[in-house]
Design an enzyme around this catalytic site. Structure first.
Site, short mmCIF file in Angstrom:
data_model
loop_
_atom_site.label_atom_id
_atom_site.label_comp_id
_atom_site.label_asym_id
_atom_site.label_seq_id
_atom_site.Cartn_x
_atom_site.Cartn_y
_atom_site.Cartn_z
N ASP A 45 0.83 -1.34 0.22
CA ASP A 45 0.09 0.18 0.03
C ASP A 45 0.71 1.30 -0.21
OD1 ASP A 45 1.07 -0.16 2.58
OD2 ASP A 45 -1.07 -0.16 3.54
N SER A 46 2.30 1.09 0.07
CA SER A 46 2.97 2.27 -0.35
C SER A 46 2.87 2.80 -1.53
CB SER A 46 4.53 1.88 -0.22
OG SER A 46 4.91 0.62 -0.83
N ASP A 84 -0.95 -6.18 -0.47
CA ASP A 84 -1.30 -5.65 0.68
C ASP A 84 -2.60 -5.28 0.97
OD1 ASP A 84 0.09 -4.80 3.00
OD2 ASP A 84 1.01 -2.95 2.04
N LYS A 114 -1.13 -9.66 2.82
CA LYS A 114 -0.50 -9.20 3.70
C LYS A 114 -1.13 -8.36 4.46
CE LYS A 114 3.11 -5.97 3.81
NZ LYS A 114 2.28 -5.04 4.67
N GLU A 116 -1.12 -5.80 8.30
CA GLU A 116 -0.62 -5.30 9.34
C GLU A 116 -1.07 -5.42 10.71
OE1 GLU A 116 -0.09 -1.00 8.84
OE2 GLU A 116 0.95 -1.39 6.73
N GLU A 183 9.19 -4.34 10.47
CA GLU A 183 9.59 -3.04 9.89
C GLU A 183 10.09 -2.17 11.14
OE1 GLU A 183 6.95 -1.40 7.26
OE2 GLU A 183 8.24 0.61 7.23
O1 KIV Z 1 3.75 -1.17 1.49
C1 KIV Z 1 4.52 -1.58 1.60
O2 KIV Z 1 5.44 -1.26 0.75
C2 KIV Z 1 5.16 -2.33 2.80
C3 KIV Z 1 6.57 -2.69 2.88
C4 KIV Z 1 7.24 -1.76 3.34
C5 KIV Z 1 6.86 -3.87 3.61
O3 KIV Z 1 4.33 -2.79 3.72
#
Ligand code: KIV
Length: 278
Positions: A45-46, A84, A114, A116, A183
């Site tokens: 989600d970056s 994510d 993924k 969090e 992280e």
């Molecule tokens: O969203 C992302 O890029 C991440 C990584 C930094 C692990 O969660």
């Protein structure tokens, strides 16, 4: 056709070889990362920050994440594609989490998702694993909770916080996560977590003792410099190369150098004559 990296392969790598993970958000990057032999491609989600220019990761939603995950899935034939789950796509209820994880698998052709968080999202993880959806956990600096942490800050810096991290990691492994991203935590705590769990840990700003590493592709290639965290290593500076190429294109158009005859199409003189007669 390449053989896809599988969950059993990731699990059995622990203690034998280091795992590699990289973010990807589009088809061409997925093709290149796949060629390089990276094990896992994370559609992080970056995306919100490095591709969509947003301030944090909170405003990216399911629609954008599905769209980009499908593009990455089309480009990656070997790497495991991990989607994510965006903010509020899994926190509100187990049912909603399961439906959204299922959409990543069926609509965007992801191989895993993924999430969090620690013990509080164990019910969601259990439901997904029971439904056959592989889950990667994410602990430490979890950007979707940055408001609660008071910003993007290193986590696990007190004995109490480190204890919670280790317990959370055990809870995620027990719930069936096939790997856990750690992280921005002290290296010594990441090592303790790595030793405490049976599944691979994937570090980002968590030192060298993790079972693998993940970075954001724009950071690795030098394509994002709004801020560069201490844990980033730039392996190229593509931003300079891109600007150089674009300036050259602009100059050649302005000077009439581009397009040349080799980039242009022709029509026979006879046809041009006919045109004149009409
Ligand atoms: O969203 C992302 O890029 C991440 C990584 C930094 C692990 O969660």
């Amino acid at each position: 056709m390449n053989k896809r990296v599988t969950v059993p392969e990731i699990l059995s790598a622990k203690g034998k070889r280091k795992l590699t993970e990289l973010t990807a958000y589009d088809y061409p990057t997925a093709l290149l990362a796949d060629k390089s032999g990276i094990d896992m491609l994370l559609v992080g989600d970056s995306l919100a920050m490095v591709v969509l220019g947003q301030e944090d990761t909170l405003s990216v939603g399911m629609a954008e994440m599905l769209h980009h995950t499908l593009a990455v899935s089309r480009g990656a034939s070997r790497a495991m594609v991990i989607a994510d789950m965006p903010f509020m796509s899994y926190q509100a209820s187990v049912e909603q989490a399961l439906i959204n994880a299922g959409r990543f698998m069926s609509k965007a052709r992801a191989n895993a998702v993924k999430l969090e968080g620690g013990a509080r999202i164990v019910p969601q993880i259990r439901a997904m694993v029971e439904a056959g959806i592989p889950v990667q956990g994410h602990l430490g600096l979890t950007p979707q909770s940055a408001a609660q942490f008071g910003g993007f800050k290193v986590q696990g810096k007190t004995a109490e916080a480190a204890r919670v991290l280790i317990d959370d990691a055990q809870a995620l492994a027990d719930a069936g996560c096939f790997s856990i991203v750690l992280e921005a935590i002290p290296s010594s705590i990441a090592q303790m977590v790595t030793e405490a769990v049976s599944v691979p840990t994937i570090g980002i700003g968590a030192g060298a003792e993790c079972d693998g590493q993940v970075l954001v592709v724009h950071d690795v290639l030098g394509l994002f410099d709004r801020f560069v965290p201490r844990f980033v290593k730039r392996y190229a500076k593509l931003d300079d190369l891109i600007v150089e190429a674009l300036v050259k294109y602009k100059e050649e158009v302005e000077q009439g150098v581009f397009p040349g005859p080799e980039h242009s199409f022709t029509i026979s003189e006879q046809e041009v004559q006919k045109l004149g007669k009409n």
